[in-house]
Design a protein around this motif. Structure first.
Motif, PDB file in Angstrom:
ATOM      1  N   LEU A 112       0.836  -1.197   0.000  1.00 35.09           N
ATOM      2  CA  LEU A 112       0.000   0.000   0.000  1.00 35.09           C
ATOM      3  C   LEU A 112       0.872   1.248   0.000  1.00 35.09           C
ATOM      4  O   LEU A 112       1.956   1.261   0.590  1.00 35.09           O
ATOM      5  CB  LEU A 112      -0.925  -0.001   1.214  1.00 35.09           C
ATOM      6  N   GLN A 113       0.389   2.297  -0.639  1.00 32.23           N
ATOM      7  CA  GLN A 113       1.159   3.534  -0.788  1.00 32.23           C
ATOM      8  C   GLN A 113       0.386   4.715  -0.200  1.00 32.23           C
ATOM      9  O   GLN A 113      -0.845   4.739  -0.237  1.00 32.23           O
ATOM     10  CB  GLN A 113       1.452   3.805  -2.260  1.00 32.23           C
ATOM     11  N   ALA A 114       1.137   5.682   0.324  1.00 32.16           N
ATOM     12  CA  ALA A 114       0.523   6.914   0.831  1.00 32.16           C
ATOM     13  C   ALA A 114       1.506   8.064   0.653  1.00 32.16           C
ATOM     14  O   ALA A 114       2.646   7.984   1.116  1.00 32.16           O
ATOM     15  CB  ALA A 114       0.136   6.761   2.300  1.00 32.16           C
ATOM     16  N   TRP A 115       1.065   9.111  -0.035  1.00 31.49           N
ATOM     17  CA  TRP A 115       1.885  10.316  -0.255  1.00 31.49           C
ATOM     18  C   TRP A 115       1.317  11.396   0.659  1.00 31.49           C
ATOM     19  O   TRP A 115       0.198  11.882   0.448  1.00 31.49           O
ATOM     20  CB  TRP A 115       1.815  10.731  -1.719  1.00 31.49           C
ATOM     21  N   VAL A 116       2.070  11.758   1.695  1.00 26.01           N
ATOM     22  CA  VAL A 116       1.571  12.640   2.757  1.00 26.01           C
ATOM     23  C   VAL A 116       2.325  13.963   2.720  1.00 26.01           C
ATOM     24  O   VAL A 116       3.552  13.992   2.757  1.00 26.01           O
ATOM     25  CB  VAL A 116       1.751  11.968   4.137  1.00 26.01           C
ATOM     26  N   ARG A 145      -7.537  -0.005   4.859  1.00 25.66           N
ATOM     27  CA  ARG A 145      -7.134  -0.551   3.551  1.00 25.66           C
ATOM     28  C   ARG A 145      -6.418  -1.890   3.717  1.00 25.66           C
ATOM     29  O   ARG A 145      -6.587  -2.800   2.892  1.00 25.66           O
ATOM     30  CB  ARG A 145      -6.239   0.452   2.836  1.00 25.66           C
ATOM     31  N   SER A 146      -5.623  -2.017   4.777  1.00 21.88           N
ATOM     32  CA  SER A 146      -4.916  -3.274   5.017  1.00 21.88           C
ATOM     33  C   SER A 146      -5.894  -4.405   5.274  1.00 21.88           C
ATOM     34  O   SER A 146      -5.736  -5.520   4.761  1.00 21.88           O
ATOM     35  CB  SER A 146      -3.963  -3.128   6.213  1.00 21.88           C
ATOM     36  N   ARG A 147      -6.905  -4.134   6.076  1.00 23.51           N
ATOM     37  CA  ARG A 147      -7.898  -5.158   6.378  1.00 23.51           C
ATOM     38  C   ARG A 147      -8.684  -5.543   5.113  1.00 23.51           C
ATOM     39  O   ARG A 147      -8.957  -6.729   4.873  1.00 23.51           O
ATOM     40  CB  ARG A 147      -8.857  -4.670   7.462  1.00 23.51           C
ATOM     41  N   THR A 148      -9.064  -4.532   4.331  1.00 26.20           N
ATOM     42  CA  THR A 148      -9.809  -4.802   3.103  1.00 26.20           C
ATOM     43  C   THR A 148      -8.969  -5.607   2.120  1.00 26.20           C
ATOM     44  O   THR A 148      -9.429  -6.597   1.539  1.00 26.20           O
ATOM     45  CB  THR A 148     -10.252  -3.483   2.439  1.00 26.20           C
ATOM     46  N   VAL A 204      -9.782  -9.436   0.693  1.00 28.10           N
ATOM     47  CA  VAL A 204      -9.914  -9.715  -0.736  1.00 28.10           C
ATOM     48  C   VAL A 204      -8.885 -10.747  -1.176  1.00 28.10           C
ATOM     49  O   VAL A 204      -9.199 -11.685  -1.926  1.00 28.10           O
ATOM     50  CB  VAL A 204      -9.773  -8.414  -1.557  1.00 28.10           C
ATOM     51  N   ARG A 205      -7.653 -10.595  -0.708  1.00 31.74           N
ATOM     52  CA  ARG A 205      -6.605 -11.552  -1.079  1.00 31.74           C
ATOM     53  C   ARG A 205      -6.914 -12.947  -0.548  1.00 31.74           C
ATOM     54  O   ARG A 205      -6.710 -13.950  -1.243  1.00 31.74           O
ATOM     55  CB  ARG A 205      -5.249 -11.070  -0.551  1.00 31.74           C
ATOM     56  N   PRO A 258      -4.247  -4.811  -6.734  1.00 30.38           N
ATOM     57  CA  PRO A 258      -3.865  -6.122  -7.267  1.00 30.38           C
ATOM     58  C   PRO A 258      -4.645  -7.284  -6.684  1.00 30.38           C
ATOM     59  O   PRO A 258      -4.983  -8.230  -7.388  1.00 30.38           O
ATOM     60  CB  PRO A 258      -2.381  -6.214  -6.885  1.00 30.38           C
ATOM     61  N   GLY A 259      -4.943  -7.234  -5.374  1.00 27.47           N
ATOM     62  CA  GLY A 259      -5.683  -8.331  -4.770  1.00 27.47           C
ATOM     63  C   GLY A 259      -7.060  -8.502  -5.373  1.00 27.47           C
ATOM     64  O   GLY A 259      -7.544  -9.617  -5.550  1.00 27.47           O
TER      65      GLY A 259
END
Length: 433
Positions: free
Chosen positions: A189-193, A232-235, A239-240, A382-383
């Protein structure tokens, strides 16, 4: 006390003190050591001594006592950051840099890293981690792992004003490209802060690439970003997991049905064009089943892998297995349609209905599965696409079920017709059952 025991304890205590003194002596030479050597030396001292070392480094920097108290809060309590984490000592050393922007950037990274380190949901794995992949060289500001799901994430922390964003737009877009490539390569996962307001051009570009942008985020409200990464990690994990399980089961079903049908064809000793086409159909489905099974197992395995190399290998298996699987299913279904078309005039009404239902379910199901994977992929990446591949493979099993339902309905209809004939005869001749 036994003299031997006293001697033994004396030796043990002496060794411990020697190690402590050795580690502190090594750290005393910190200016002459690389940050990797400093990190290794820190492994030999206590947490209290690590805090003292951190404080000395900040006091010796341009930020001094004021920075130690106001920014780093003395590294006490929830403001502590373990200097053994890869990249932390590098940024600690950069606080002393002659370049003001470099020192300020290191301070910012350390403050954000502290917030992540103290969040119980995540594990901070690295700071300023160097990356050299096919998409180019870069550094990941913060690399974290979601403890519950094992999902990895990357946070880029910026403090860029709108005017600087406009003048440096190409470089920022290039970094977003690399982040998107990493997301596709490993599912990280990516995050631009950014602490400042972000211009629309960057937000729109990042949205197109699937990289979330967070603006006006000082380190004090970084938990809002972490809340989103937690969700997002849980989702992504759900899905994966669902996609991996579905893909594995669908692949096994394809392997079973294709193997059984191939054995039936070969045992029949048939030697006509239809038999050869059926063999090609089932062989393609067998290859497709093997690919989908491998893709599913790799996707399930990625849930437990932690090393970058292992994740990259599993991701390749998942992608190529899914591609081989879908190609095999498409070729198999195409040959199946060709066989039925070739024998259409010789087929009974029952066989034609069964064929129409089977192929309609297969083609329609695959299109629906890919569509669902694409729509979910907008959110989870991707998942979700892998889930679409798994669902597309599972449609073949659905087509088998549909074919069986048609056959059963015809069988029930035949039995009902036979019963009506028997009842008519019994009534006509006055015979009881």
């Amino acid at each position: 006390m036994n003299s031997y025991l006293v001697n033994f304890l004396t030796v043990c205590i002496g060794c411990h003190l020697a190690n402590q003194v050795g580690a502190q002596t090594t750290l005393a030479l910190a200016p002459t050591l690389t940050h990797q050597e400093q990190t290794k030396a820190l492994n030999g001292i206590t947490k209290t001594e690590k805090v003292d070392w951190l404080r000395r480094q900040v006091l010796d920097s341009r930020f001094g006592q004021l920075g130690l108290q106001n920014m780093f809060k003395g590294f006490e309590g929830r403001n502590y950051l373990n200097p053994e984490i890869p990249g932390v000592t590098k940024n600690i050393n950069l606080l002393k840099s002659d370049s003001m922007p470099q020192a300020i950037g290191a301070r910012r990274t350390l403050l954000y890293a502290t917030k992540v380190y103290q969040d119980p949901r995540f594990q901070l794995e690295a700071v300023d981690q160097p990356v050299n992949e096919q998409y180019g060289r870069t550094d990941k500001d913060l690399v974290i792992r979601h403890k519950q799901t094992g999902q990895r994430a990357r946070i880029e922390v910026k403090d860029v004003k709108p005017s600087s964003q406009r003048s440096d737009l190409k470089r920022i877009e290039a970094q977003i490209d690399k982040m998107a490539a990493e997301y596709k390569r490993t599912g990280e996962l990516q995050a631009w802060v950014n602490r400042k307001e972000t211009i629309p051009a960057i937000k729109e570009y990042a949205q197109q690439k699937g990289v979330p942008v967070y603006e006006k985020i000082p380190q004090e409200i970084l938990p809002q970003v972490l809340d989103d990464l937690d969700r997002r990690s849980r989702t992504e994990a759900r899905v994966r997991l669902a996609g991996g399980a579905l893909s594995t089961l669908a692949g096994i079903a394809l392997l079973y049905t294709s193997t059984r049908t191939l054995l039936e064809i070969t045992r029949s000793d048939a030697n006509d064009l239809t038999s050869y086409l059926r063999i090609g159909e089932q062989s393609a489905l067998f290859v497709g089943g093997a690919g989908i099974t491998a893709s599913g197992i790799a996707q399930l395995g990625s849930r437990f892998a932690t090393a970058d190399s292992a994740l990259a290998r599993l991701d390749k298996i998942r992608k190529w297995g899914g591609r081989v699987g879908i190609v095999g299913v498409i070729i198999g279904e195409g040959l199946g349609i060709g066989v039925d078309y070739y024998n259409w005039d010789e087929m009974t009404a029952r066989q034609r209905s069964a064929s129409a239902v089977k192929h309609s379910v297969s083609i329609g199901g695959m299109l629906a599965a890919f569509g669902a994977g694409w729509l979910i992929g907008i959110e989870t990446g991707p998942g979700a696409f892998a889930f679409g591949v798994a669902a597309a493979g599972a449609t073949y099993a659905a087509s088998k079920v549909a074919t069986g339902m048609v056959e059963n309905s015809y069988n029930r209809l035949d039995e009902a017709q036979k019963e009506e004939v028997r009842a008519y005869i019994y009534r006509h001749y006055g015979v009881t059952k």
